[in-house]
Design an enzyme around this catalytic site. Structure first.
Site, mmCIF file in Angstrom:
data_model
loop_
_atom_site.group_PDB
_atom_site.id
_atom_site.type_symbol
_atom_site.label_atom_id
_atom_site.label_comp_id
_atom_site.label_asym_id
_atom_site.label_seq_id
_atom_site.Cartn_x
_atom_site.Cartn_y
_atom_site.Cartn_z
ATOM 1 N N GLY A 29 -24.794 -26.918 16.027
ATOM 2 C CA GLY A 29 -23.831 -28.010 16.120
ATOM 3 C C GLY A 29 -22.543 -27.660 15.408
ATOM 4 C CG HIS A 47 -23.188 -19.072 18.477
ATOM 5 N ND1 HIS A 47 -22.640 -20.335 18.471
ATOM 6 C CD2 HIS A 47 -22.689 -18.445 19.576
ATOM 7 C CE1 HIS A 47 -21.855 -20.462 19.525
ATOM 8 N NE2 HIS A 47 -21.864 -19.332 20.213
ATOM 9 C CG ASP A 89 -20.250 -19.325 23.724
ATOM 10 O OD1 ASP A 89 -20.309 -19.304 22.476
ATOM 11 O OD2 ASP A 89 -19.354 -19.944 24.340
#
Length: 121
Positions: A29, A47, A89
């Site tokens: 998030g 990430h 991604d």
């Protein structure tokens, strides 16, 4: 952008990205960063580190193109930063799929103040 990221996660995992990963653990998030709670949370930690290496583009806003061929994400960009963004991604979407077996619902809405400081990327 968050749009492409969400689409990749849905394609790879079959899960609703906002509901399943929007507040998962300490790293998934928009908010938070901390010591990963499990393998899924570690995917998000890696990430965020990948995003930190990008220069010249905005990971949350900049759009890029990719295709979904034979259930495989193929990044297709001439701009080096957008290509790297797409690869970041793609990597997290694949990582989340590979760790579906250990996804733990108790971390779905984890309170970020309880996260311990993470190591630097």
């Amino acid at each position: 952008s968050l749009f492409e990221l969400g689409k990749m996660i849905l394609q790879e995992t079959g899960k609703n990205p906002a509901k399943s990963y929007g507040a998962y653990g300490c790293n998934c998030g928009v908010l938070g960063r901390g010591k990963p709670k499990d393998a899924t949370d570690r995917c998000c930690y890696v990430h965020k580190c990948c995003y930190k290496k990008l220069t010249g583009c905005n990971p949350k806003k900049d759009r890029y193109s990719y295709s979904w061929k034979d259930k495989t994400i193929v990044c297709g960009e001439n701009n080096p930063c957008l290509k790297e963004l797409c690869e970041c991604d793609k990597a997290v979407a694949i990582c989340l799929r590979e760790n579906l077996g250990t996804y733990n619902k108790k971390y779905r809405y984890h309170l970020k103040p309880f996260c311990k400081k993470a190591d630097d990327c």
